[in-house]
Write a protein that holds these residues in place. Sequence first.
Motif, PDB file in Angstrom:
ATOM      1  N   LEU A  32       0.820  -1.124  -0.028  1.00 22.45           N
ATOM      2  CA  LEU A  32       0.108  -0.026   0.133  1.00 22.45           C
ATOM      3  C   LEU A  32       0.968   1.232  -0.207  1.00 22.45           C
ATOM      4  CD1 LEU A  32      -2.555  -0.874   2.376  1.00 22.45           C
ATOM      5  CD2 LEU A  32      -3.053  -0.555  -0.142  1.00 22.45           C
ATOM      6  N   LEU A  33       2.004   1.319   0.710  1.00 18.84           N
ATOM      7  CA  LEU A  33       2.837   2.499   0.987  1.00 18.84           C
ATOM      8  C   LEU A  33       3.502   2.421  -0.881  1.00 18.84           C
ATOM      9  CD1 LEU A  33       4.701   2.073   4.178  1.00 18.84           C
ATOM     10  CD2 LEU A  33       2.960   3.840   3.374  1.00 18.84           C
ATOM     11  N   THR A  34       3.527   1.505  -1.301  1.00 20.88           N
ATOM     12  CA  THR A  34       4.128   1.590  -2.850  1.00 20.88           C
ATOM     13  C   THR A  34       3.054   2.439  -3.728  1.00 20.88           C
ATOM     14  OG1 THR A  34       5.392  -0.434  -2.617  1.00 20.88           O
ATOM     15  CG2 THR A  34       5.009   0.282  -4.962  1.00 20.88           C
ATOM     16  N   VAL A  35       1.947   2.290  -3.453  1.00 20.08           N
ATOM     17  CA  VAL A  35       0.544   2.977  -4.045  1.00 20.08           C
ATOM     18  C   VAL A  35       0.834   4.315  -3.496  1.00 20.08           C
ATOM     19  CG1 VAL A  35      -1.873   3.060  -4.028  1.00 20.08           C
ATOM     20  CG2 VAL A  35      -0.681   0.893  -4.173  1.00 20.08           C
ATOM     21  N   GLY A  36       1.072   4.497  -2.322  1.00 20.22           N
ATOM     22  CA  GLY A  36       1.077   5.672  -1.717  1.00 20.22           C
ATOM     23  C   GLY A  36       2.074   6.716  -2.263  1.00 20.22           C
ATOM     24  N   LYS A  37       3.241   6.026  -3.007  1.00 16.79           N
ATOM     25  CA  LYS A  37       4.414   6.814  -3.518  1.00 16.79           C
ATOM     26  C   LYS A  37       4.215   6.904  -4.822  1.00 16.79           C
ATOM     27  CE  LYS A  37       7.757   5.026  -0.033  1.00 16.79           C
ATOM     28  NZ  LYS A  37       8.605   3.952   0.408  1.00 16.79           N
ATOM     29  N   GLY A  38       2.976   6.430  -5.494  1.00 19.53           N
ATOM     30  CA  GLY A  38       2.764   6.484  -7.076  1.00 19.53           C
ATOM     31  C   GLY A  38       3.301   5.393  -7.846  1.00 19.53           C
ATOM     32  N   LYS A  39       3.977   4.672  -7.222  1.00 20.54           N
ATOM     33  CA  LYS A  39       4.884   3.585  -8.145  1.00 20.54           C
ATOM     34  C   LYS A  39       3.893   2.309  -8.437  1.00 20.54           C
ATOM     35  CE  LYS A  39       9.192   4.556  -5.779  1.00 20.54           C
ATOM     36  NZ  LYS A  39      10.314   3.978  -5.052  1.00 20.54           N
ATOM     37  N   LEU A  40       2.533   2.460  -7.991  1.00 19.84           N
ATOM     38  CA  LEU A  40       1.613   1.316  -8.370  1.00 19.84           C
ATOM     39  C   LEU A  40       0.077   2.044  -8.006  1.00 19.84           C
ATOM     40  CD1 LEU A  40       2.211  -1.811  -8.416  1.00 19.84           C
ATOM     41  CD2 LEU A  40       1.297  -2.143  -6.164  1.00 19.84           C
ATOM     42  N   THR A  41      -0.577   1.621  -9.019  1.00 18.36           N
ATOM     43  CA  THR A  41      -1.820   2.323  -9.041  1.00 18.36           C
ATOM     44  C   THR A  41      -2.567   1.435  -8.036  1.00 18.36           C
ATOM     45  OG1 THR A  41      -2.750   0.981 -10.701  1.00 18.36           O
ATOM     46  CG2 THR A  41      -1.571   3.114 -11.471  1.00 18.36           C
ATOM     47  N   PRO A  42      -3.987   1.858  -7.645  1.00 16.93           N
ATOM     48  CA  PRO A  42      -4.838   1.021  -6.972  1.00 16.93           C
ATOM     49  C   PRO A  42      -5.301  -0.277  -7.982  1.00 16.93           C
ATOM     50  CG  PRO A  42      -5.350   3.393  -6.345  1.00 16.93           C
ATOM     51  CD  PRO A  42      -4.191   3.284  -7.430  1.00 16.93           C
ATOM     52  N   GLU A  43      -5.473   0.016  -9.013  1.00 14.63           N
ATOM     53  CA  GLU A  43      -5.825  -1.112 -10.041  1.00 14.63           C
ATOM     54  C   GLU A  43      -4.697  -2.297  -9.953  1.00 14.63           C
ATOM     55  OE1 GLU A  43      -7.509  -3.997 -12.557  1.00 14.63           O
ATOM     56  OE2 GLU A  43      -8.246  -2.584 -11.276  1.00 14.63           O
ATOM     57  N   GLU A  44      -3.596  -1.753 -10.130  1.00 13.65           N
ATOM     58  CA  GLU A  44      -2.184  -2.641 -10.107  1.00 13.65           C
ATOM     59  C   GLU A  44      -2.330  -3.421  -8.734  1.00 13.65           C
ATOM     60  OE1 GLU A  44       0.643  -0.238 -13.259  1.00 13.65           O
ATOM     61  OE2 GLU A  44       0.621   0.200 -11.308  1.00 13.65           O
ATOM     62  N   PHE A  45      -2.702  -2.813  -7.573  1.00 16.65           N
ATOM     63  CA  PHE A  45      -2.770  -3.243  -6.320  1.00 16.65           C
ATOM     64  C   PHE A  45      -3.653  -4.608  -6.330  1.00 16.65           C
ATOM     65  CE2 PHE A  45      -4.454  -3.967  -2.014  1.00 16.65           C
ATOM     66  CZ  PHE A  45      -3.343  -4.323  -1.337  1.00 16.65           C
ATOM     67  N   ARG A  46      -4.834  -4.366  -6.902  1.00 20.16           N
ATOM     68  CA  ARG A  46      -5.764  -5.213  -6.954  1.00 20.16           C
ATOM     69  C   ARG A  46      -5.303  -6.350  -7.843  1.00 20.16           C
ATOM     70  NH1 ARG A  46      -9.189  -7.646 -10.214  1.00 20.16           N
ATOM     71  NH2 ARG A  46      -8.130  -6.435 -11.965  1.00 20.16           N
ATOM     72  N   GLN A  47      -4.388  -6.101  -8.902  1.00 24.72           N
ATOM     73  CA  GLN A  47      -4.071  -7.402  -9.659  1.00 24.72           C
ATOM     74  C   GLN A  47      -3.012  -8.009  -8.798  1.00 24.72           C
ATOM     75  OE1 GLN A  47      -2.618  -5.401 -13.309  1.00 24.72           O
ATOM     76  NE2 GLN A  47      -4.546  -4.547 -14.035  1.00 24.72           N
ATOM     77  N   VAL A  48      -2.152  -7.487  -8.037  1.00 23.70           N
ATOM     78  CA  VAL A  48      -1.302  -8.137  -7.217  1.00 23.70           C
ATOM     79  C   VAL A  48      -1.978  -9.005  -6.358  1.00 23.70           C
ATOM     80  CG1 VAL A  48       0.474  -7.697  -5.279  1.00 23.70           C
ATOM     81  CG2 VAL A  48       0.634  -6.213  -7.466  1.00 23.70           C
ATOM     82  N   PHE A  49      -2.937  -8.431  -5.712  1.00 29.44           N
ATOM     83  CA  PHE A  49      -3.852  -9.257  -4.573  1.00 29.44           C
ATOM     84  C   PHE A  49      -4.334 -10.445  -5.379  1.00 29.44           C
ATOM     85  CE2 PHE A  49      -7.595  -8.868  -1.641  1.00 29.44           C
ATOM     86  CZ  PHE A  49      -7.105  -9.799  -0.727  1.00 29.44           C
ATOM     87  N   ALA A  50      -5.158 -10.370  -6.209  1.00 28.99           N
ATOM     88  CA  ALA A  50      -5.536 -11.249  -7.172  1.00 28.99           C
ATOM     89  C   ALA A  50      -4.853 -12.259  -7.805  1.00 28.99           C
ATOM     90  CB  ALA A  50      -6.432 -10.795  -8.350  1.00 28.99           C
ATOM     91  N   SER A  51      -3.408 -11.844  -8.245  1.00 26.90           N
ATOM     92  CA  SER A  51      -2.533 -12.873  -8.750  1.00 26.90           C
ATOM     93  C   SER A  51      -2.107 -14.183  -7.810  1.00 26.90           C
ATOM     94  CB  SER A  51      -0.989 -12.273  -9.063  1.00 26.90           C
ATOM     95  OG  SER A  51      -0.476 -12.013  -7.926  1.00 26.90           O
ATOM     96  N   LEU A  52      -2.173 -14.138  -6.612  1.00 26.65           N
ATOM     97  CA  LEU A  52      -1.964 -15.207  -5.411  1.00 26.65           C
ATOM     98  C   LEU A  52      -0.474 -15.611  -5.624  1.00 26.65           C
ATOM     99  CD1 LEU A  52      -5.282 -17.546  -5.985  1.00 26.65           C
ATOM    100  CD2 LEU A  52      -4.983 -15.314  -4.503  1.00 26.65           C
ATOM    101  N   ASN A  53       0.335 -14.767  -5.972  1.00 26.02           N
ATOM    102  CA  ASN A  53       1.712 -14.789  -6.129  1.00 26.02           C
ATOM    103  C   ASN A  53       2.634 -13.812  -5.420  1.00 26.02           C
ATOM    104  OD1 ASN A  53       4.291 -15.233  -6.985  1.00 26.02           O
ATOM    105  ND2 ASN A  53       3.552 -15.930  -9.194  1.00 26.02           N
ATOM    106  N   ARG A  54       3.172 -14.452  -4.176  1.00 27.57           N
ATOM    107  CA  ARG A  54       3.923 -13.524  -3.450  1.00 27.57           C
ATOM    108  C   ARG A  54       4.849 -12.517  -4.010  1.00 27.57           C
ATOM    109  NH1 ARG A  54       6.640 -10.371  -1.354  1.00 27.57           N
ATOM    110  NH2 ARG A  54       7.746 -10.319   0.331  1.00 27.57           N
ATOM    111  N   VAL A  55       5.469 -12.913  -5.329  1.00 28.44           N
ATOM    112  CA  VAL A  55       6.811 -12.190  -5.838  1.00 28.44           C
ATOM    113  C   VAL A  55       6.123 -10.838  -6.324  1.00 28.44           C
ATOM    114  CG1 VAL A  55       7.873 -14.281  -6.207  1.00 28.44           C
ATOM    115  CG2 VAL A  55       6.470 -13.420  -8.140  1.00 28.44           C
ATOM    116  N   HIS A  56       4.910 -10.789  -6.532  1.00 25.34           N
ATOM    117  CA  HIS A  56       4.394  -9.510  -7.224  1.00 25.34           C
ATOM    118  C   HIS A  56       4.058  -8.321  -6.121  1.00 25.34           C
ATOM    119  CE1 HIS A  56       2.579 -12.263 -10.664  1.00 25.34           C
ATOM    120  NE2 HIS A  56       3.655 -11.866 -10.755  1.00 25.34           N
TER     121      HIS A  56
END
Length: 262
Positions: free
Chosen positions: A202-226
Amino acid sequence: MRYFLHLAYDGTRFHGWQIQPGTLTVQQELDRCLSQILRQPVYSLGSGRTDSGVHASHQVAHFDAELPTGLDLDTLLYRLNRALPADMRGYLVHPVPPTAHARFDARVRTYEYHVRLVPDPFAAPHALYLDRAPDVAAMNEAAAYLIGDHDFTSFSKVGGSEKHYRCLCYEAGWHPAPGGVVFRIRANRFVRGMVRLVVGTLLTVGKGKLTPEEFRQVFASLNRVHASGAAKAQGLFLCRVEYPAGLVPTELLPTGLPYFAG
C-alpha cells in the motif's frame, strides 16, 4: 483452572512472541514470571504470534495453574507486573472455562500500523517515518479491495504453517493520526507476515509507484513475488483481540485504554 491474561508489550527488544532457543521472547518472559509467582511450571499460549520487533497494545494469553492459598487474582496481577520487565504489562486476568483457548476462540483481531510524517526521535521505535506524505486517498482506494473473504497468498510469507490463506477482512483503511497516519485492518485471522506485506505494498501505491488497480491485480495474482517488500516491524501493533460474548467479562475491563473500548 484456566485463566485469560490480557497484556501489552513493546516488542523492540524481543524476538517475537514464541519461545525460541537462545533468544529473548515475550512468551519466555511471561512464563518465567508466572512460574516464579505461582511456584509451579506455567506455560502460556497467546492469541497470535507477533514477529520480532512487533508490539502489542492488546494481546491475550491463556494458562493453566492452581493459585496458591491466599493469592487472589488482583494480587497475582500486581505481583506479575512487579516481576515483568518494564516493556511488558498485564492489564487483566480472569478465569475462563477449561476448554477456552486464547488463539482458537478469538473471533476477530485488529492490527494497526503507524506512519509518522513529522520527525520525532521518541516515536522511532514505534512508527515508520516517511519524509514525504503518501497519497492516502490512493492507498485507501487500494485497501478497499482487501475487504471481504479473500485468499491472501500474495501477502503471506513463504514457508508458513498455514493450511489455507483465506481471511475474512472486515476493515482496512488509513486514518489521520497525530503527526502522521495509521493503517487499521480487522479480520477473523491473519496469515504469516500478512499485515507488513499489505502495508508495504500500500505504501508503494502511496508513493505513486503502483496504482490501486495494479494493487488489485497483485492481490488477485495469488503470487507473493508480485507484492512489494514488507514494511518494517516497528510500526506494527496487535491492538485488539475479540472473543465470543460472555468469555471476557466486560465489566472488569480497564477504563481509559482504547483497545478495551467497545
